[in-house]
Write a protein that holds these residues in place. Sequence first.
Motif, PDB file in Angstrom:
ATOM      1  N   ASP A  66       0.825  -1.204   0.000  1.00 25.99           N
ATOM      2  CA  ASP A  66       0.000   0.000   0.000  1.00 25.99           C
ATOM      3  C   ASP A  66       0.861   1.257   0.000  1.00 25.99           C
ATOM      4  O   ASP A  66       1.895   1.289  -0.660  1.00 25.99           O
ATOM      5  CB  ASP A  66      -1.012  -0.037   1.152  1.00 25.99           C
ATOM      6  N   ASN A  87      -0.158   3.574   5.202  1.00 27.12           N
ATOM      7  CA  ASN A  87      -1.260   3.769   4.260  1.00 27.12           C
ATOM      8  C   ASN A  87      -2.077   5.003   4.631  1.00 27.12           C
ATOM      9  O   ASN A  87      -3.292   4.956   4.764  1.00 27.12           O
ATOM     10  CB  ASN A  87      -2.163   2.529   4.184  1.00 27.12           C
ATOM     11  N   GLU A  90      -4.159   4.895   7.993  1.00 20.69           N
ATOM     12  CA  GLU A  90      -5.421   4.157   7.974  1.00 20.69           C
ATOM     13  C   GLU A  90      -5.295   2.658   8.201  1.00 20.69           C
ATOM     14  O   GLU A  90      -6.304   1.976   8.383  1.00 20.69           O
ATOM     15  CB  GLU A  90      -6.154   4.411   6.651  1.00 20.69           C
ATOM     16  N   ASP A  91      -4.080   2.095   8.193  1.00 18.30           N
ATOM     17  CA  ASP A  91      -3.898   0.653   8.336  1.00 18.30           C
ATOM     18  C   ASP A  91      -2.685   0.381   9.218  1.00 18.30           C
ATOM     19  O   ASP A  91      -1.706   1.134   9.203  1.00 18.30           O
ATOM     20  CB  ASP A  91      -3.657  -0.004   6.975  1.00 18.30           C
ATOM     21  N   TYR A  93       0.079  -2.742   9.935  1.00 13.92           N
ATOM     22  CA  TYR A  93       0.622  -3.981   9.400  1.00 13.92           C
ATOM     23  C   TYR A  93       1.629  -4.553  10.394  1.00 13.92           C
ATOM     24  O   TYR A  93       2.390  -3.806  11.017  1.00 13.92           O
ATOM     25  CB  TYR A  93       1.339  -3.739   8.066  1.00 13.92           C
ATOM     26  N   HIS A 105      -2.594  -7.580   9.394  1.00 15.95           N
ATOM     27  CA  HIS A 105      -3.081  -6.371   8.729  1.00 15.95           C
ATOM     28  C   HIS A 105      -4.436  -6.007   9.323  1.00 15.95           C
ATOM     29  O   HIS A 105      -5.353  -6.823   9.346  1.00 15.95           O
ATOM     30  CB  HIS A 105      -3.219  -6.582   7.220  1.00 15.95           C
ATOM     31  N   PRO A 107      -7.113  -3.089   8.696  1.00 17.53           N
ATOM     32  CA  PRO A 107      -7.700  -1.862   8.136  1.00 17.53           C
ATOM     33  C   PRO A 107      -8.630  -1.272   9.189  1.00 17.53           C
ATOM     34  O   PRO A 107      -9.522  -1.956   9.685  1.00 17.53           O
ATOM     35  CB  PRO A 107      -8.477  -2.370   6.910  1.00 17.53           C
ATOM     36  N   ARG A 115     -14.210   6.438   6.939  1.00 18.44           N
ATOM     37  CA  ARG A 115     -12.778   6.664   6.782  1.00 18.44           C
ATOM     38  C   ARG A 115     -12.207   6.865   8.180  1.00 18.44           C
ATOM     39  O   ARG A 115     -12.654   7.747   8.908  1.00 18.44           O
ATOM     40  CB  ARG A 115     -12.493   7.882   5.907  1.00 18.44           C
ATOM     41  N   LYS A 117      -8.723   7.082  10.759  1.00 22.43           N
ATOM     42  CA  LYS A 117      -7.282   7.304  10.880  1.00 22.43           C
ATOM     43  C   LYS A 117      -6.873   7.226  12.346  1.00 22.43           C
ATOM     44  O   LYS A 117      -7.660   7.511  13.238  1.00 22.43           O
ATOM     45  CB  LYS A 117      -6.900   8.664  10.290  1.00 22.43           C
ATOM     46  N   GLN A 135      -8.738   4.973  17.340  1.00 22.92           N
ATOM     47  CA  GLN A 135      -9.178   5.263  15.975  1.00 22.92           C
ATOM     48  C   GLN A 135     -10.122   6.457  15.963  1.00 22.92           C
ATOM     49  O   GLN A 135     -10.941   6.625  16.877  1.00 22.92           O
ATOM     50  CB  GLN A 135      -9.885   4.028  15.394  1.00 22.92           C
ATOM     51  N   ASN A 162      -6.579  -9.887   7.756  1.00 20.82           N
ATOM     52  CA  ASN A 162      -7.828  -9.114   7.710  1.00 20.82           C
ATOM     53  C   ASN A 162      -8.395  -9.040   9.116  1.00 20.82           C
ATOM     54  O   ASN A 162      -9.531  -9.426   9.377  1.00 20.82           O
ATOM     55  CB  ASN A 162      -8.831  -9.733   6.736  1.00 20.82           C
TER      56      ASN A 162
END
Length: 374
Positions: A66, A87, A90-91, A93, A105, A107, A115, A117, A135, A162
């Motif tokens: 990403d 990313n 936003e993500d 890892y 990962h 998200p 959305r 962040k 978040q 995920n």
Amino acid sequence: MTNKLLTSLVTATALTLSATLPTSALATSPALEKDHEYLVVANYPNNMHVIDVETDRLYKSCALPDAFGPGALQMAPDGRTAYILNNHYEDIYGVDLDTCEVVFHAPMALQSSERTKSIFSFAISPDGKELYVVQNPTLLFRDHYRVQPSRLAVYDTSAGKNAKPIRTFPSPRQVTVMMTGDDGTLYMAGPDIYAVDVETGAVDVAIPSRNWERPLYAPPDVLNVWPIQSPSNDFTILYTTARFQDENYNLDTADWIYGFMNVDLETGETSTKDFGPITEIYFSGILSPKDDNLVFGVLNRLTKYDIEKKELIGVAELDHSYYCIAMNHAGDKIYLAGTFNDVAIYDADSMEKLGEVQLPGGDMAISTSQVFIR
């Protein structure tokens, strides 16, 4: 076909392959060595690098998926997995540094219309089994956005690629960096320094910051960006403030002071200490792991203070600004990162430059550098 056009096509093909190949295909050098000390940092276009702290040389590089940004890093307790907020915030890892494979990962958006962040605010449990992240979600509508309450999300680090939260709780707003204590308490740096029970979501104030009550002191100004995992196992947050001479609160005669708020992550003991006059601005600071009376700060210069005497006792002029400071576990070497693509190394006693490590790729921007033992 002209040579110039052929060169352009070859270059474009190489860039495409580097962006699409699995991260393990771009790994260099072998697995990390047990009981060995390393430093990890990230940079543009989207790479993670491991530096051997004993030789001060680049050990290996990993390509990340990403997009880059901010590149904030925290290491798992076993020294194998590096977790990176990326990313565009936003993500998160989890990267196995032995193989460069992405093994985790998360998200952070939990629905398609959201959305979400995180502003540097994530941490790993002391046993490495859970990841905590504050978040800040926003619902996106066709004609307007709707800001949602901040939430603390808890992830199982074994959840794979995920991952979904296993628990969520309301969170204070304006939380940036976080660390976990040895007893599992989560410490958040926000308007105050909070202590959070990660099982119930209960929030207590560990250290008053915006709401401190120190006679003749102005409210502190605090910059919290880099979640530095210190070898001394503490959570240190720098502040600046003014101390007035009397209750007339005259700014012209006030003393302008640097200090830090600190949580001992082993014991949970907290402290708020002034350590010196304001001579310049620092973006990050760290306590010495071999002498708890020394604190170092960095931005345009690297400086060392005697905390008890509240004196500046060492200065190193820098080639350029650095944002993030780290130290080895012996406490004799300082590593400066952020801004460009070089990691500068200084002797903690003499404050003399020992060398630097040039990183492949572009600048580190506001990536966090972490020193750890595999």
